[in-house]
Scaffold this motif. Structure first.
Motif, mmCIF file in Angstrom:
data_model
loop_
_atom_site.group_PDB
_atom_site.id
_atom_site.type_symbol
_atom_site.label_atom_id
_atom_site.label_comp_id
_atom_site.label_asym_id
_atom_site.label_seq_id
_atom_site.Cartn_x
_atom_site.Cartn_y
_atom_site.Cartn_z
ATOM 1 N N SER A 186 0.853 -1.182 0.000
ATOM 2 C CA SER A 186 0.000 0.000 0.000
ATOM 3 C C SER A 186 0.891 1.234 0.000
ATOM 4 O O SER A 186 1.915 1.252 0.685
ATOM 5 C CB SER A 186 -0.896 0.003 1.239
ATOM 6 N N PRO A 187 0.550 2.283 -0.764
ATOM 7 C CA PRO A 187 1.357 3.512 -0.731
ATOM 8 C C PRO A 187 1.418 4.073 0.688
ATOM 9 O O PRO A 187 0.427 4.021 1.424
ATOM 10 C CB PRO A 187 0.597 4.465 -1.663
ATOM 11 N N ASP A 188 2.569 4.607 1.065
ATOM 12 C CA ASP A 188 2.737 5.118 2.424
ATOM 13 C C ASP A 188 1.694 6.169 2.771
ATOM 14 O O ASP A 188 1.119 6.155 3.866
ATOM 15 C CB ASP A 188 4.142 5.714 2.608
ATOM 16 N N ASP A 189 1.450 7.105 1.831
ATOM 17 C CA ASP A 189 0.497 8.173 2.134
ATOM 18 C C ASP A 189 -0.921 7.631 2.228
ATOM 19 O O ASP A 189 -1.723 8.077 3.053
ATOM 20 C CB ASP A 189 0.584 9.301 1.097
ATOM 21 N N ALA A 190 -1.236 6.615 1.409
ATOM 22 C CA ALA A 190 -2.561 6.004 1.473
ATOM 23 C C ALA A 190 -2.729 5.236 2.778
ATOM 24 O O ALA A 190 -3.778 5.311 3.434
ATOM 25 C CB ALA A 190 -2.775 5.084 0.278
ATOM 26 N N GLN A 191 -1.694 4.478 3.169
ATOM 27 C CA GLN A 191 -1.784 3.715 4.412
ATOM 28 C C GLN A 191 -1.915 4.626 5.621
ATOM 29 O O GLN A 191 -2.672 4.337 6.557
ATOM 30 C CB GLN A 191 -0.559 2.809 4.570
ATOM 31 N N GLU A 192 -1.193 5.744 5.576
ATOM 32 C CA GLU A 192 -1.304 6.717 6.664
ATOM 33 C C GLU A 192 -2.740 7.228 6.770
ATOM 34 O O GLU A 192 -3.297 7.365 7.866
ATOM 35 C CB GLU A 192 -0.345 7.889 6.424
ATOM 36 N N ARG A 193 -3.342 7.483 5.627
ATOM 37 C CA ARG A 193 -4.716 7.984 5.616
ATOM 38 C C ARG A 193 -5.701 6.921 6.092
ATOM 39 O O ARG A 193 -6.638 7.211 6.849
ATOM 40 C CB ARG A 193 -5.086 8.440 4.197
ATOM 41 N N LEU A 194 -5.518 5.692 5.663
ATOM 42 C CA LEU A 194 -6.377 4.600 6.115
ATOM 43 C C LEU A 194 -6.283 4.420 7.629
ATOM 44 O O LEU A 194 -7.289 4.179 8.310
ATOM 45 C CB LEU A 194 -6.000 3.301 5.397
ATOM 46 N N ASP A 195 -5.070 4.562 8.159
ATOM 47 C CA ASP A 195 -4.883 4.445 9.612
ATOM 48 C C ASP A 195 -5.607 5.571 10.348
ATOM 49 O O ASP A 195 -6.213 5.352 11.402
ATOM 50 C CB ASP A 195 -3.391 4.468 9.955
ATOM 51 N N ILE A 196 -5.554 6.781 9.775
ATOM 52 C CA ILE A 196 -6.239 7.918 10.389
ATOM 53 C C ILE A 196 -7.741 7.675 10.429
ATOM 54 O O ILE A 196 -8.406 7.884 11.446
ATOM 55 C CB ILE A 196 -5.920 9.210 9.618
ATOM 56 N N LEU A 197 -8.290 7.220 9.294
ATOM 57 C CA LEU A 197 -9.727 6.952 9.245
ATOM 58 C C LEU A 197 -10.113 5.896 10.275
ATOM 59 O O LEU A 197 -11.101 6.047 11.004
ATOM 60 C CB LEU A 197 -10.129 6.498 7.845
ATOM 61 N N HIS A 198 -9.332 4.819 10.331
ATOM 62 C CA HIS A 198 -9.646 3.723 11.233
ATOM 63 C C HIS A 198 -9.583 4.160 12.698
ATOM 64 O O HIS A 198 -10.483 3.848 13.494
ATOM 65 C CB HIS A 198 -8.676 2.564 10.994
ATOM 66 N N LYS A 199 -8.548 4.895 13.051
ATOM 67 C CA LYS A 199 -8.331 5.253 14.458
ATOM 68 C C LYS A 199 -9.162 6.456 14.898
ATOM 69 O O LYS A 199 -9.544 6.555 16.065
ATOM 70 C CB LYS A 199 -6.845 5.560 14.688
ATOM 71 N N THR A 200 -9.426 7.377 13.954
ATOM 72 C CA THR A 200 -9.995 8.667 14.353
ATOM 73 C C THR A 200 -11.463 8.832 14.004
ATOM 74 O O THR A 200 -12.220 9.435 14.779
ATOM 75 C CB THR A 200 -9.183 9.820 13.701
ATOM 76 N N TYR A 201 -11.901 8.313 12.849
ATOM 77 C CA TYR A 201 -13.222 8.685 12.356
ATOM 78 C C TYR A 201 -14.255 7.559 12.260
ATOM 79 O O TYR A 201 -15.450 7.794 12.454
ATOM 80 C CB TYR A 201 -13.088 9.353 10.986
ATOM 81 N N VAL A 202 -13.827 6.345 11.954
ATOM 82 C CA VAL A 202 -14.797 5.284 11.665
ATOM 83 C C VAL A 202 -15.767 5.063 12.823
ATOM 84 O O VAL A 202 -16.976 4.905 12.621
ATOM 85 C CB VAL A 202 -14.074 3.970 11.302
#
Length: 538
Positions: free
Chosen positions: A443-459
């Motif tokens: 996974s692209p680093d910037d995409a993975q960082e964003r996925l982690d943010i969504l998972h931890k912060t918003y979902v």
């Protein structure tokens, strides 16, 4: 008389020489009569040529054949592409002009950028052709994608049963965990919070306190601090503050459509919670906490102020595109509003583009075309088409090809991910599925960082179980929808900006709702609901 004849003969001779000269400027390889090719397998024994129309980012080469990806494809297939390429900003007008001339159509429009209405209109005019038989007969890679993910076949099939285009598909998570689930992330300056001894806000009231501190206490000794900035009604919605209105109800997103948990379509800017959120933003405006240019600025201005480290908080997809130092900013969680409401507003973003590539009626070599396009749906090929490649000696590389023949994303350092990729990717029709990560690529680093943010912060705070999916409407319905949407969207977005700037939403609310209905909102929702019901029924 004799002189005139001599002049005429000389003119004819020069014209013939000119034609021959232009012919000689083409590929020196021997070319087959591409209209006669059957039972195609790659590489071809003799070079064949297809004519394609495409676009490219203005910061990159405008000759697609200079791109390593296309050079490798030509070597693998022995198919030469005669490209006509325009910059992204010029392409829509140039494409429309090219497709208006049936006697000079290209064989393929590669980055076609066509919506429902375009596909149905051009097919009715005989400019583009259905491709479902080509997919079945000559495109095993795309067929495999559609079998594995049948929802995409539903999305690309028109109401008349035909398929008129080849899609672009990019999966990075799904449902609430999809990378597109939140577009307009609010980024807050953690460095300034720490300097001023402030906690990350958890409520709208706490955010107001923080923004006032940014304004009055001059972190880092700055006198030109902008507590909050955005681009109101930004195209796509990623720089608009609609996400934060979730503290007051459903929130707002780029196209203003929301799907309730009982599968009903509503328009975000007619909800009571929206009204309360706009009143709150107006208070911020009155207190000087919102960038005065937020209602007029363009992207370049927005970025420039961010790179000069002036923002306490801003909204965008990727903070790295705005912030002078991206590590200074963290995502602001969904806030609790005055009534305790916490809601992370979902967008309607999907990693899907229906009309990415079309075949025109001028194409006389359909089997060759289908098999060439199908190569773009091979997993390793799609991954490179989407992001970039390896082994490029002129440009920074996106990937490393491992010993196992998988593609490993390289760290891009301080470079802009967009700029690096723009010099390598070719876009076009492709499919990158979630099942490819760990098997064919990372996974692209910037995409993975964003996925982690969504998972931890918003979902955890996403109240909506559904968002509005891509649906293929009939030409009659899409024309009606376009007519009504044009008026309704322009009106509601104008009032949104006016009310944040000047107030008055309470006094005008009832007349505003009546005008929205007069402009066709009820008809819009009726059409949208019909297709949503059909989507869930299938």
């Amino acid at each position: 008389m004799r002189k005139n004849k001599i002049r005429k003969l000389v003119s004819i001779s020069l014209a013939m020489l000119t034609v021959l000269s232009f012919t000689a400027c083409g590929s020196s390889s021997k070319k087959t009569d591409t209209a006669t090719l059957k039972d195609v397998s790659f590489p071809l024994k003799e070079t064949a040529t297809l004519k394609m129309l495409t676009s490219a980012p203005s910061i990159s080469t405008q000759d697609p054949n200079e791109r390593i990806i296309f050079q490798r494809l030509e070597k693998e297939t022995n198919v030469h592409i005669d490209w006509t390429c325009y910059t992204d900003d010029q392409f829509p007008d140039k494409k429309n002009l090219a497709l208006s001339k049936k006697d000079t159509l290209p064989d393929v429009v590669f980055n076609a950028g066509m919506n429902n209405n375009d596909l149905l209109r051009y097919s009715k005019q005989g400019v583009i052709i259905p491709v479902e038989d080509l997919i079945t007969k000559d495109m095993p890679n795309l067929s495999k994608v559609l079998e594995e993910k049948p929802e995409y076949k539903k999305m690309i099939t028109a109401p008349d049963g035909h398929i008129y285009s080849f899609p672009w598909i990019e999966e990075l998570g799904s449902g609430k965990e999809a990378i597109q689930a939140v577009g307009d992330i609010p980024w807050i300056n953690k460095k300034w919070l720490d300097e001023l001894g402030l906690q990350v806000p958890k409520t709208t009231d706490e955010l107001v306190t923080v923004l006032k501190a940014f304004k009055d206490k001059h972190p880092e000794g700055k006198t030109d601090v902008i507590p909050m900035s955005f681009i109101i009604n930004a195209v796509g919605g990623n720089e608009d503050p609609g996400f934060i209105l979730g503290a007051f109800g459903l929130g707002d997103n780029g196209d203003h459509y929301m799907v309730t948990n009982d599968k009903k379509v509503v328009y975000s800017t007619t909800q009571d919670g929206y009204k309360e959120g706009i009143k709150w933003l107006h208070k911020l405006q009155e207190e000087g906490l919102i960038d005065p240019e937020a209602f007029t600025q363009k992207w370049d201005t927005f970025v420039s102020k961010g790179k000069n480290d002036r923002y306490g908080m801003f909204f965008t997809w990727d903070k790295a595109n705005i912030a002078a130092n991206k590590d200074d900013y963290i995502p602001l969680p969904a806030l609790a509003g005055p009534n305790g409401t916490v809601n992370a507003t979902r967008s309607n973003g999907y990693g899907f583009d229906l009309g990415r590539c079309v075949v025109t009626s001028a194409n006389k070599n359909l089997e060759l075309t289908a098999k060439w396009i199908d190569k773009l749906y091979e997993p390793l090929q799609s991954i490179q088409d989407n992001w970039g490649t390896y082994g490029d000696e002129k440009n920074q590389n996106v990937f490393e090809l491992t010993e196992n023949k998988t593609l490993k994303h390289l760290q891009l350092g301080t470079a802009s991910p967009w700029e690096v990729r723009a010099n390598q990717f070719v876009s076009g029709p492709l499919a990158v599925l979630d099942s490819y990560y760990g098997k064919y690529t990372t996974s692209p680093d910037d995409a993975q960082e964003r996925l982690d943010i969504l998972h931890k912060t918003y979902v955890k705070d996403m109240k909506a179980d559904y968002n509005y999916p891509p649906v293929f409407m009939s030409q009659e319905d899409i024309e009606k929808l376009t007519q009504y949407e044009t008026a309704v969207k322009a009106y509601t977005e104008r009032k949104k900006a006016e009310w944040i700037l000047n107030g008055g939403i309470d006094e005008e609310w009832d007349s505003y709702l009546k005008e929205m209905d007069n402009q066709g909102l009820s008809k819009i929702l009726e059409i949208k609901q019909k297709y949503l019901d059909s989507y869930f029924a299938k």
